[in-house]
Design a protein around this motif. Structure first.
Motif, PDB file in Angstrom:
ATOM      1  N   VAL A   1      -1.273 -46.231 -27.421  1.00 40.39           N
ATOM      2  CA  VAL A   1      -1.583 -46.453 -26.043  1.00 40.39           C
ATOM      3  C   VAL A   1      -2.964 -47.177 -25.919  1.00 40.39           C
ATOM      4  O   VAL A   1      -3.794 -46.543 -26.605  1.00 40.39           O
ATOM      5  CB  VAL A   1      -1.477 -45.068 -25.363  1.00 40.39           C
ATOM      6  CG1 VAL A   1      -2.169 -45.160 -23.717  1.00 40.39           C
ATOM      7  CG2 VAL A   1      -0.427 -44.409 -25.251  1.00 40.39           C
ATOM      8  N   PRO A   2      -2.956 -48.008 -25.237  1.00 41.40           N
ATOM      9  CA  PRO A   2      -4.431 -48.903 -25.167  1.00 41.40           C
ATOM     10  C   PRO A   2      -5.325 -48.049 -24.331  1.00 41.40           C
ATOM     11  O   PRO A   2      -5.111 -47.280 -23.489  1.00 41.40           O
ATOM     12  CB  PRO A   2      -4.250 -50.022 -24.420  1.00 41.40           C
ATOM     13  CG  PRO A   2      -2.737 -49.797 -23.568  1.00 41.40           C
ATOM     14  CD  PRO A   2      -1.997 -48.909 -24.315  1.00 41.40           C
ATOM     15  N   HIS A   3      -6.780 -48.106 -24.843  1.00 41.04           N
ATOM     16  CA  HIS A   3      -7.755 -47.421 -24.006  1.00 41.04           C
ATOM     17  C   HIS A   3      -8.166 -48.133 -22.534  1.00 41.04           C
ATOM     18  O   HIS A   3      -8.206 -49.535 -22.614  1.00 41.04           O
ATOM     19  CB  HIS A   3      -8.881 -47.012 -24.825  1.00 41.04           C
ATOM     20  CG  HIS A   3      -8.479 -46.237 -25.985  1.00 41.04           C
ATOM     21  ND1 HIS A   3      -8.473 -44.856 -26.130  1.00 41.04           N
ATOM     22  CD2 HIS A   3      -8.406 -46.673 -27.680  1.00 41.04           C
ATOM     23  CE1 HIS A   3      -8.281 -44.287 -27.222  1.00 41.04           C
ATOM     24  NE2 HIS A   3      -8.094 -45.230 -28.005  1.00 41.04           N
ATOM     25  N   LEU A   4      -8.854 -47.230 -21.628  1.00 39.43           N
ATOM     26  CA  LEU A   4      -9.462 -48.157 -20.592  1.00 39.43           C
ATOM     27  C   LEU A   4     -10.519 -49.112 -21.000  1.00 39.43           C
ATOM     28  O   LEU A   4     -11.295 -48.581 -21.897  1.00 39.43           O
ATOM     29  CB  LEU A   4      -9.646 -47.127 -19.668  1.00 39.43           C
ATOM     30  CG  LEU A   4      -8.735 -46.273 -18.902  1.00 39.43           C
ATOM     31  CD1 LEU A   4      -9.193 -45.327 -18.164  1.00 39.43           C
ATOM     32  CD2 LEU A   4      -7.780 -47.068 -17.966  1.00 39.43           C
ATOM     33  N   PRO A   5     -10.887 -50.112 -20.384  1.00 40.09           N
ATOM     34  CA  PRO A   5     -11.734 -51.044 -20.775  1.00 40.09           C
ATOM     35  C   PRO A   5     -13.085 -50.803 -20.127  1.00 40.09           C
ATOM     36  O   PRO A   5     -13.700 -51.789 -19.756  1.00 40.09           O
ATOM     37  CB  PRO A   5     -11.063 -52.409 -20.654  1.00 40.09           C
ATOM     38  CG  PRO A   5     -10.192 -52.205 -19.270  1.00 40.09           C
ATOM     39  CD  PRO A   5      -9.633 -50.949 -19.492  1.00 40.09           C
ATOM     40  N   TYR A   6     -13.272 -49.656 -19.885  1.00 50.24           N
ATOM     41  CA  TYR A   6     -14.385 -49.312 -18.983  1.00 50.24           C
ATOM     42  C   TYR A   6     -15.256 -48.381 -19.723  1.00 50.24           C
ATOM     43  O   TYR A   6     -14.964 -47.725 -20.820  1.00 50.24           O
ATOM     44  CB  TYR A   6     -13.916 -48.587 -17.596  1.00 50.24           C
ATOM     45  CG  TYR A   6     -12.797 -49.063 -16.945  1.00 50.24           C
ATOM     46  CD1 TYR A   6     -12.864 -50.523 -16.657  1.00 50.24           C
ATOM     47  CD2 TYR A   6     -11.793 -48.514 -16.616  1.00 50.24           C
ATOM     48  CE1 TYR A   6     -11.775 -51.077 -15.690  1.00 50.24           C
ATOM     49  CE2 TYR A   6     -10.829 -48.961 -15.963  1.00 50.24           C
ATOM     50  CZ  TYR A   6     -10.626 -50.137 -15.501  1.00 50.24           C
ATOM     51  OH  TYR A   6      -9.597 -50.890 -14.871  1.00 50.24           O
ATOM     52  N   ARG A   7     -16.604 -48.425 -19.386  1.00 43.06           N
ATOM     53  CA  ARG A   7     -17.589 -47.923 -20.181  1.00 43.06           C
ATOM     54  C   ARG A   7     -18.649 -46.800 -19.164  1.00 43.06           C
ATOM     55  O   ARG A   7     -19.298 -45.968 -19.676  1.00 43.06           O
ATOM     56  CB  ARG A   7     -18.584 -48.696 -20.920  1.00 43.06           C
ATOM     57  CG  ARG A   7     -17.945 -49.517 -21.960  1.00 43.06           C
ATOM     58  CD  ARG A   7     -19.121 -50.608 -22.538  1.00 43.06           C
ATOM     59  NE  ARG A   7     -20.362 -50.283 -22.960  1.00 43.06           N
ATOM     60  CZ  ARG A   7     -20.505 -49.597 -24.099  1.00 43.06           C
ATOM     61  NH1 ARG A   7     -19.537 -49.826 -25.024  1.00 43.06           N
ATOM     62  NH2 ARG A   7     -21.554 -48.941 -24.192  1.00 43.06           N
ATOM     63  N   THR A   8     -18.300 -47.271 -17.896  1.00 42.91           N
ATOM     64  CA  THR A   8     -19.199 -46.479 -17.029  1.00 42.91           C
ATOM     65  C   THR A   8     -18.372 -46.008 -15.671  1.00 42.91           C
ATOM     66  O   THR A   8     -17.368 -46.884 -15.482  1.00 42.91           O
ATOM     67  CB  THR A   8     -20.479 -47.180 -16.513  1.00 42.91           C
ATOM     68  OG1 THR A   8     -19.813 -48.477 -15.874  1.00 42.91           O
ATOM     69  CG2 THR A   8     -21.550 -47.837 -17.668  1.00 42.91           C
TER      70      THR A   8
ATOM     71  N   LEU B   1     -20.021 -43.228 -20.218  1.00 41.80           N
ATOM     72  CA  LEU B   1     -19.482 -41.980 -20.318  1.00 41.80           C
ATOM     73  C   LEU B   1     -18.463 -41.746 -21.251  1.00 41.80           C
ATOM     74  O   LEU B   1     -18.065 -42.856 -21.846  1.00 41.80           O
ATOM     75  CB  LEU B   1     -18.850 -41.305 -19.187  1.00 41.80           C
ATOM     76  CG  LEU B   1     -19.824 -41.535 -17.816  1.00 41.80           C
ATOM     77  CD1 LEU B   1     -19.108 -41.273 -16.536  1.00 41.80           C
ATOM     78  CD2 LEU B   1     -20.673 -40.203 -18.143  1.00 41.80           C
ATOM     79  N   SER B   2     -17.869 -40.488 -21.667  1.00 44.22           N
ATOM     80  CA  SER B   2     -16.628 -40.612 -22.746  1.00 44.22           C
ATOM     81  C   SER B   2     -15.400 -40.913 -22.210  1.00 44.22           C
ATOM     82  O   SER B   2     -15.100 -41.122 -20.936  1.00 44.22           O
ATOM     83  CB  SER B   2     -16.577 -39.251 -23.338  1.00 44.22           C
ATOM     84  OG  SER B   2     -16.235 -38.281 -22.098  1.00 44.22           O
ATOM     85  N   GLY B   3     -14.411 -41.399 -23.157  1.00 44.61           N
ATOM     86  CA  GLY B   3     -13.217 -41.808 -22.740  1.00 44.61           C
ATOM     87  C   GLY B   3     -12.438 -41.055 -21.803  1.00 44.61           C
ATOM     88  O   GLY B   3     -11.652 -41.257 -20.902  1.00 44.61           O
TER      89      GLY B   3
ATOM     90  N   ALA C   1      -8.045 -31.399 -18.446  1.00 42.15           N
ATOM     91  CA  ALA C   1      -7.951 -31.814 -19.846  1.00 42.15           C
ATOM     92  C   ALA C   1      -9.207 -32.325 -20.305  1.00 42.15           C
ATOM     93  O   ALA C   1      -9.774 -32.282 -21.285  1.00 42.15           O
ATOM     94  CB  ALA C   1      -6.813 -32.920 -20.163  1.00 42.15           C
ATOM     95  N   ALA C   2     -10.049 -33.027 -19.355  1.00 39.31           N
ATOM     96  CA  ALA C   2     -11.211 -33.672 -19.604  1.00 39.31           C
ATOM     97  C   ALA C   2     -12.580 -32.602 -19.188  1.00 39.31           C
ATOM     98  O   ALA C   2     -13.521 -33.023 -19.555  1.00 39.31           O
ATOM     99  CB  ALA C   2     -11.675 -34.914 -18.730  1.00 39.31           C
ATOM    100  N   GLY C   3     -12.227 -31.290 -18.999  1.00 40.24           N
ATOM    101  CA  GLY C   3     -13.158 -30.318 -18.990  1.00 40.24           C
ATOM    102  C   GLY C   3     -13.926 -30.350 -17.613  1.00 40.24           C
ATOM    103  O   GLY C   3     -14.880 -29.582 -17.460  1.00 40.24           O
ATOM    104  N   GLY C   4     -13.121 -30.747 -16.682  1.00 37.77           N
ATOM    105  CA  GLY C   4     -13.601 -30.702 -15.330  1.00 37.77           C
ATOM    106  C   GLY C   4     -12.624 -29.747 -14.354  1.00 37.77           C
ATOM    107  O   GLY C   4     -11.841 -29.117 -14.911  1.00 37.77           O
ATOM    108  N   SER C   5     -12.718 -29.949 -12.894  1.00 37.78           N
ATOM    109  CA  SER C   5     -12.045 -29.278 -11.962  1.00 37.78           C
ATOM    110  C   SER C   5     -11.874 -30.150 -10.746  1.00 37.78           C
ATOM    111  O   SER C   5     -12.553 -31.234 -10.630  1.00 37.78           O
ATOM    112  CB  SER C   5     -12.742 -28.071 -11.701  1.00 37.78           C
ATOM    113  OG  SER C   5     -13.924 -28.261 -11.089  1.00 37.78           O
TER     114      SER C   5
ATOM    115  N   GLY D   1     -23.509 -34.932 -22.756  1.00 38.27           N
ATOM    116  CA  GLY D   1     -23.129 -35.086 -24.056  1.00 38.27           C
ATOM    117  C   GLY D   1     -22.205 -36.258 -24.087  1.00 38.27           C
ATOM    118  O   GLY D   1     -21.667 -36.562 -25.176  1.00 38.27           O
ATOM    119  N   SER D   2     -21.868 -36.974 -22.833  1.00 38.32           N
ATOM    120  CA  SER D   2     -20.815 -38.071 -23.020  1.00 38.32           C
ATOM    121  C   SER D   2     -21.676 -39.090 -23.535  1.00 38.32           C
ATOM    122  O   SER D   2     -22.834 -39.494 -23.268  1.00 38.32           O
ATOM    123  CB  SER D   2     -20.585 -38.267 -21.508  1.00 38.32           C
ATOM    124  OG  SER D   2     -19.672 -36.995 -21.083  1.00 38.32           O
ATOM    125  N   SER D   3     -20.703 -39.999 -24.146  1.00 40.07           N
ATOM    126  CA  SER D   3     -21.432 -41.275 -24.673  1.00 40.07           C
ATOM    127  C   SER D   3     -20.401 -42.425 -24.526  1.00 40.07           C
ATOM    128  O   SER D   3     -19.136 -41.802 -24.115  1.00 40.07           O
ATOM    129  CB  SER D   3     -21.828 -41.111 -25.806  1.00 40.07           C
ATOM    130  OG  SER D   3     -20.694 -40.630 -26.857  1.00 40.07           O
TER     131      SER D   3
END
Length: 387
Positions: free
Chosen positions: A250-257, A289-291, A359-363, A383-385
């Motif tokens: 599965v391709p990853h999203l091409p975004y970083r922010t 931020l993290s993927g 699943a990403a640790g949020g709500s 801690g996201s990068s």
């Protein structure tokens, strides 16, 4: 009919045949060591039956009960006729019955396993009665050793049964999680583009139904929007099919922010929908931020905008905001000024969003605002990068 080797691979068949040949050879040796012919035949027969059951992939409980009954009958013969085996009471038979006992506890339903295992345990426990009266002084010790051995075999079977159950449950949970993931992807990607097609088609029909002849350029723009949404839906379907066929990862999203995520989602919004504005914290919008966080944020904005087209047709304005929240969280909001849909009119979109954000640790929280509807996602930032 019992299945012989059908479910086993070639190396397993070869190993099984070797075990059977060796076991039968030892059983024949035990038979020749007996002083009488009936005792020798009994030793060989009682050893051959569980050994034969070893090669079968399926064995009925009645057959195993029969094997235990034959063993106990031979023990009774040796005791009543005083026709004792010379050197052994049946070592190969003991090993075969022990294997069957473990197999019964692992494979059979609980009630059948309890009854069949009891018969096998009795057959094993009575084996010392085949010993000559001269050696009766060791019967107590041997009975105690066999009791401990039977208890160990039962516990081993229960452990293996529990292990198989946990593995089956884990497999079912994995399949369920996979089905949920596919359902979320189908809803988030394909339904989003199909909703765009429906919204733009409604706009064309509304214009023509009002008796207004659209300008060729406007009509071309509307049809181009429908064509673009259809092409994106086909691309999403093709990506899903490729993933299901395991042709490529599965391709990853091409975004970083988060800023890039919001710009991409807003840029793909239907031109016939309400106007969309953004209110992003500058420092947070430019932070890598993290993927998983970016993926969840992308789906939150995209699904929220899709729901505006589906459920808030009178909406005029939509605002997408992102600001630092409490405890180092990113607060992502999508708010519209349309009439909220009545309870129970929604589908599975918010459920899928809550699963993705969790699943990403949020709500995720969604509900009526002062006017309209607001979706709020709290996502971890510390801690996201960059992925």
């Amino acid at each position: 009919m019992p299945e012989l080797f059908d479910r086993r691979s070639l190396p397993q068949r070869a190993a099984m045949v070797s075990i059977v040949v060796v076991a039968l050879g030892l059983a024949v040796g035990e038979g020749f060591s007996a002083e009488s012919v009936p005792t020798g035949i009994g030793l060989v027969l009682c050893a051959a039956l569980p050994v034969f059951a070893l090669v079968l992939t399926t064995v009925r409980p009645a057959a195993i009960v029969g094997i235990g009954a034959v063993s106990m009958a031979f023990t009774a013969y040796c005791w009543l006729a005083r026709d004792w085996p010379d050197n052994t009471f049946g070592a190969v038979e003991l090993a075969g019955l022990s294997y069957l006992l473990v197999r019964v506890v692992v494979q059979f339903p609980r009630l059948r396993a309890a009854g069949t295992a009891t018969v096998l345990a009795l057959a094993i426990g009575l084996l010392p009665l085949r010993i000559d009266e001269v050696e009766n002084e060791y019967l107590g010790l041997m009975a105690a050793m066999l009791f401990v051995g039977v208890a160990f075999l039962v516990l081993l079977g229960l452990y293996l049964r529990l292990h198989d159950r946990r593995r089956a449950d884990g497999f079912e949970l994995a399949k369920q999680a996979q089905r949920l993931a596919y359902a979320r992807d189908l809803h988030d990607f394909v339904a989003h583009h199909v909703t765009g097609i429906v919204a733009q088609t409604k706009a064309v029909r509304y214009t023509t139904a009002a008796g207004i002849t659209p300008e060729p350029a406007d009509l071309d723009a509307m049809l181009a929007g429908i064509e673009l949404a259809g092409s994106r839906a086909l691309a999403s379907m093709r990506s899903m099919v490729t993933t299901l066929r395991d042709d490529e990862p599965v391709p990853h999203l091409p975004y970083r922010t988060i800023g890039e995520v919001v710009d991409a989602a807003v840029g793909g919004f239907s031109p016939t929908g309400p106007s969309v504005s953004t209110a992003l914290d500058p420092e947070l919008a430019a932070r890598p931020l993290s993927g998983p966080v970016l993926d969840a944020a992308h789906h939150v904005v995209q699904e929220s905008l899709t729901n505006v087209l589906r459920h808030a047709e009178d909406a005029v304005r939509v605002e997408v905001g992102a600001r630092p929240g409490d405890d180092g969280l990113l607060e992502l909001t999508v708010t519209d000024d349309g009439t909220p849909a009545p309870p129970g009119s929604g589908g599975h979109g918010l459920v899928g969003l809550a699963e993705r954000v969790g699943a990403a640790g949020g709500s995720l929280v969604a509900g009526p605002a002062e006017r309209g509807w607001r979706v709020t996602a709290l996502l971890p930032v510390k801690g996201s990068s960059a992925p």
